[in-house]
Design an enzyme around this catalytic site. Sequence first.
Site, PDB file in Angstrom:
ATOM      1  N   HIS A 476       0.835  -1.201   0.000  1.00  0.00           N
ATOM      2  CA  HIS A 476       0.000   0.000   0.000  1.00  0.00           C
ATOM      3  C   HIS A 476       0.873   1.255   0.000  1.00  0.00           C
ATOM      4  O   HIS A 476       0.674   2.163  -0.819  1.00  0.00           O
ATOM      5  CB  HIS A 476      -0.915  -0.011   1.226  1.00  0.00           C
ATOM      6  CG  HIS A 476      -1.646   1.270   1.470  1.00  0.00           C
ATOM      7  ND1 HIS A 476      -2.964   1.447   1.120  1.00  0.00           N
ATOM      8  CD2 HIS A 476      -1.258   2.446   2.021  1.00  0.00           C
ATOM      9  CE1 HIS A 476      -3.348   2.670   1.442  1.00  0.00           C
ATOM     10  NE2 HIS A 476      -2.330   3.296   1.996  1.00  0.00           N
ATOM     11  N   GLU A 477       1.827   1.308   0.924  1.00  0.00           N
ATOM     12  CA  GLU A 477       2.671   2.501   1.030  1.00  0.00           C
ATOM     13  C   GLU A 477       3.514   2.685  -0.225  1.00  0.00           C
ATOM     14  O   GLU A 477       3.784   3.819  -0.646  1.00  0.00           O
ATOM     15  CB  GLU A 477       3.563   2.412   2.273  1.00  0.00           C
ATOM     16  CG  GLU A 477       2.818   2.337   3.600  1.00  0.00           C
ATOM     17  CD  GLU A 477       1.961   3.563   3.896  1.00  0.00           C
ATOM     18  OE1 GLU A 477       2.162   4.609   3.243  1.00  0.00           O
ATOM     19  OE2 GLU A 477       1.064   3.462   4.756  1.00  0.00           O
ATOM     20  N   HIS A 480       1.807   4.719  -2.666  1.00  0.00           N
ATOM     21  CA  HIS A 480       1.967   6.157  -2.430  1.00  0.00           C
ATOM     22  C   HIS A 480       3.298   6.645  -2.998  1.00  0.00           C
ATOM     23  O   HIS A 480       3.383   7.748  -3.557  1.00  0.00           O
ATOM     24  CB  HIS A 480       1.911   6.457  -0.930  1.00  0.00           C
ATOM     25  CG  HIS A 480       0.548   6.387  -0.331  1.00  0.00           C
ATOM     26  ND1 HIS A 480      -0.575   6.917  -0.923  1.00  0.00           N
ATOM     27  CD2 HIS A 480       0.121   5.852   0.860  1.00  0.00           C
ATOM     28  CE1 HIS A 480      -1.633   6.718  -0.148  1.00  0.00           C
ATOM     29  NE2 HIS A 480      -1.236   6.076   0.933  1.00  0.00           N
ATOM     30  N   HIS A 483       2.867   7.059  -6.608  1.00  0.00           N
ATOM     31  CA  HIS A 483       2.032   8.238  -6.843  1.00  0.00           C
ATOM     32  C   HIS A 483       2.888   9.502  -6.762  1.00  0.00           C
ATOM     33  O   HIS A 483       2.773  10.403  -7.609  1.00  0.00           O
ATOM     34  CB  HIS A 483       0.905   8.289  -5.809  1.00  0.00           C
ATOM     35  CG  HIS A 483      -0.262   9.142  -6.211  1.00  0.00           C
ATOM     36  ND1 HIS A 483      -1.414   9.205  -5.465  1.00  0.00           N
ATOM     37  CD2 HIS A 483      -0.455   9.966  -7.264  1.00  0.00           C
ATOM     38  CE1 HIS A 483      -2.266  10.025  -6.055  1.00  0.00           C
ATOM     39  NE2 HIS A 483      -1.710  10.506  -7.147  1.00  0.00           N
TER      40      HIS A 483
END
Length: 699
Positions: A476-477, A480, A483
Amino acid sequence: MSESPIQLPTTVQELNEITVRAQDILRSSGENLVGIPPAERTIQNTLLKLQEDQSHAAALQTLCTFPAMVHLDKDVREAATEAKKSLQKAWSALFSRRDLYAILRQLEQDSATVAKLNAEPETKRLLGHTLRLFERHGAGLSESDQQKLIQVRSEISSLELDFQKALNEDTTDILLTADELEGCTEAWKSGLARMEKDGRNYYRVTMKTPDILNVSRNASLPETRKRVAVTYRQVCVTTNSPILDRLIQLRHEAAILLGYKSHAHYQLDINMAKQPETVDEFLNDIMSSISDKLEDDKKELLELKRQEYETRGWSNQFDGILHSWDVKYYQEILFKKKYAVDNSLIQEYFELEHVRDQIMGVYSKIFQLRFEQIPGKYWADDVTLFAVYDQKAQDEAGEDAKRDPSAFKIGYFYLDLFPRPGKYSHQCVVPLRPSFVVSQTGERLLPVAVNVGNLSRPTADRPALLKHSEANTFFHEFGHVCHAMSSKARYSIFNFSWSVVPYPTSLAMDFLEVPSIMLENWLWEPTVLKRLGRHYKSGDNLPDELIKSLVKTRKVLKGLLFSQQLAITAIDLKVHSIDPNSREQSIAQLWKEMSESIVGVKLEDGPNVNPACQLYHIAMGYDAGYYVYAWSEMHAHDLYTRFRNTPESETKALDEALGREYWEKVLVPGATLEPIELLRSFLGREPNQQAFQRYLTEP
């Protein structure tokens, strides 16, 4: 000297000098703009110059604010906390200037300027977001009301940092014997500090995430789990409880000054949801969907508790109540009994370095990127640095790419994955430097980010091993991180970011989590689990049967676990939606009352117990914003339908063309477009809740 794009200061003096430089950039920026004669003002020397000065200050601020989260030197950490307060004031002072606001408002009144803005959508959007920042700093209020707002905001910023600092610096632990840690693995206990007291040997169990999770999942004695749970819920209460009370009062006062009904209305006004009433309706829909499942989940865990008490001869102690410290423990038992999933065994297949490399491999494949580690020594010995390249663009350039591969570099990221004293104690990605185009050269300053983690450290007899949940968090991180690396925006204000940094950004908070939550689906795909799972001793892949069993657990206890998240969401929204002067209960009382009513699990009791005091989110920009996780999950499941159109269809999780389309349409635009436009662009239709409702209700 390494290639590191960030060199953190080593002394307080060096840090303070950088702080002054960043403040000077912001101060002189405003003065220079006002000094331009009215007849000579243009978009370039007003709006764009103001934005670029902010960009340079934002690129500099990391050096004096980020050390508060990770630096080895406590004095530097404390100085960095104060530096962040100073820089927040500097940015606030800039956007509080009424003269600058008036100058920028004039751009909207000149027909030639308006025509030029209409021809440049990103610049037009920049003007709108910049004016909004001035207005949210009170530049449109009377001077007296604005001064009140400035004073209130200054105190809010200071208190939020004090709240965070208390948690970062907390060293609370408890001493437990080997007998008291019955059921916990020897591998975990071997990594704990030990001490002798009164002739007995003890393990020192901290209140950091790896230790809390190991006890809550594995310690078979309920009294041990209760002691750890209660102790954790007492962390920083003496310090943070009065801070939080004051914060909520001040936030309400600021919202009223700006003409909003409540702080929640102020916060949501710039998000996708727009108003708390929309979120309330959304939460009610979810709770209605999962209510039956929630009751079934609690009954199932309570029956496991009854059976264990009977087996162990504790029947006379069985109280028929599901306590907070029971949930994760009986969840583990359920996984083993019903699904043949032993998380301690599965953990042996998720060795950190292998998982890290495979996660990068997955992301490099689906987004067509390349990651290269850059050797060097950074702010701590176990920190690593990587450069990111656009492999697709490089491949398309053919022979030309060979002359200058660095032309395809799009950013840098660090991994700082293990806990240490004084370090931020949760998981997050911090944007260390935004990306933007430097007007004088036309070159793009590359983004820099860091994944700050708190994963289980290696021990003397084995490497760092991750639970599946930790691997999921890492994945998940890393979403980021990607992104943050993806920005092609001309202006830094449209980059990936969040409130951990003091400079202003414009990515909606209730969209910020959407891309990464969508990518969590990959950690439940058998093809991906096969790549990530390799036994740290034998080198064997994660067995197919174990993968099947693990995938089946994805929705196990989803009603209970999701309701716990929704309870925090509802509490956060309530305390920020009402006048705190009219609230009769304390925050601790409200938390207990609402959580037990919504979830039906008995919370910790005892003096100085207050779960809100350990919630980083409430002081890090997620105030009246904890709903973003559930809201984002709704949109994430909708986006994932492009990768798996029906539950029975073959996955497209590793489809390079589709993955790159996701990169280009959802990540790359950042905040240059409204979130709803990004969703429509990738989905090819209006977003809806159908996939989310299926996820919540189907077995």
